[in-house]
Scaffold this active site. Structure first.
Site, PDB file in Angstrom:
ATOM      1  CE1 TYR A 114      -4.241  -2.145   5.042  1.00 59.37           C
ATOM      2  CE2 TYR A 114      -3.296  -0.223   4.405  1.00 59.37           C
ATOM      3  CZ  TYR A 114      -3.921  -1.226   3.933  1.00 59.37           C
ATOM      4  OH  TYR A 114      -3.940  -1.843   2.691  1.00 59.37           O
ATOM      5  CB  SER A 125      -0.854  -0.037   1.206  1.00 60.71           C
ATOM      6  OG  SER A 125      -1.786   1.481   1.393  1.00 60.71           O
TER       7      SER A 125
END
Length: 276
Positions: free
Chosen positions: A148, A135
């Site tokens: 995250y 990501s």
């Protein structure tokens, strides 16, 4: 296109995993599509996929799925796409140890265990591709995404180290780093927010109200959002090209923040990210 390859993909119920599995299947590759829920496995099977149940938070599920994949392929697995992941929202000071651990069980520990089970197969056959779906938040941290962020930063470090250690083995490691992609990611994150965060007793209560509104927004919540096909294209390249890239950026924000991280002082980058 190169010769058909056998690739195991995690998290194929919807979004990036499903879109990539379908794209590779349509290109003639032998796709082993895995999903956590049995009903999603059944649906994938009905759509013509070779589908297996695999829950990255459950070691026995991982080992069972690998054993089944080996049996189905006569021990030949050319590639792995580590796609399955979720995002637990919340301020770092509101994350319990248990909540943070659960984030890592899927996004890092389960992914690591699965990868390590397949590396010996790739070593034996003399080749392999391991593709991680990371990501932009594995490059730059953003507020209220601490669990995250941490899992993706850790994943990047593990993948970079593995790449160094596998040099000369003909097993290639690639990281795909998407920014905003249309998927069910936000809806799933909102459910975890409601389950694990207590906004009423948090100093971040007002910030959570804005965050909850964003997580519940239909369609694209931010500019430059792309469909899942944008990630699938990068996976296709990483799987089929003779010389796969180490990193694949997807969406303008990833290109932008990767560039800014290289040129800006950290205090300037912090000031910019706080406004996002």
């Amino acid at each position: 296109m190169s010769l058909a390859k056998t690739i195991l993909i995690t998290g194929c119920s919807t979004g990036i995993g499903y879109t990539t599995a379908l794209a590779l299947k349509n290109r003639g590759h032998n796709v082993i599509a895995t999903a956590r829920k049995p009903e999603d496995v059944s649906r994938l099977s009905n759509e013509g996929f070779t589908a297996l149940q695999l829950d990255l938070a459950d070691s026995s599920s991982i080992q069972r799925a690998v054993a089944q994949a080996i049996e189905l392929t006569d021990g030949k697995i050319d590639a792995l796409f580590n796609n399955a992941a979720f995002g637990q929202p919340g301020a770092v000071e509101d994350l319990s140890r248990e909540v943070l651990r659960y984030q890592f069980e899927t996004n890092l520990f389960g992914t690591h265990e699965l990868t390590n089970l397949l590396i010996p197969i790739m070593r034996k056959q003399g080749h392999g591709r391991i593709i991680y779906n990371s990501s932009v938040l594995g490059l730059v941290a953003m507020s209220y995404r601490g669990a995250y962020n941490a899992s993706k930063f850790a994943l990047e470090g593990l993948a970079d180290t593995l790449r160094l250690e596998l040099y000369g083995s003909n097993i290639h490691i690639s990281l795909i780093e998407p920014g905003p992609i249309l998927s069910n990611f936000r809806q799933n994150s909102f459910a975890l927010y409601k389950q694990n965060i207590d906004p009423a007793h948090s100093v971040h209560k007002e910030k959570y109200e804005a965050m909850a509104a964003r997580l519940q927004k239909e369609g694209a919540a931010v500019a430059f959002t792309l469909p899942a096909e944008a990630v699938a294209k990068k996976v296709i390249h990483a799987l089929e090209t003779k010389q796969p890239k180490i990193r694949y950026y997807v969406t303008f924000p990833t290109y932008l923040f990767a560039f800014l991280k290289r040129i800006l002082p950290m205090s300037w980058l912090d000031a910019l990210v706080r406004k996002v």
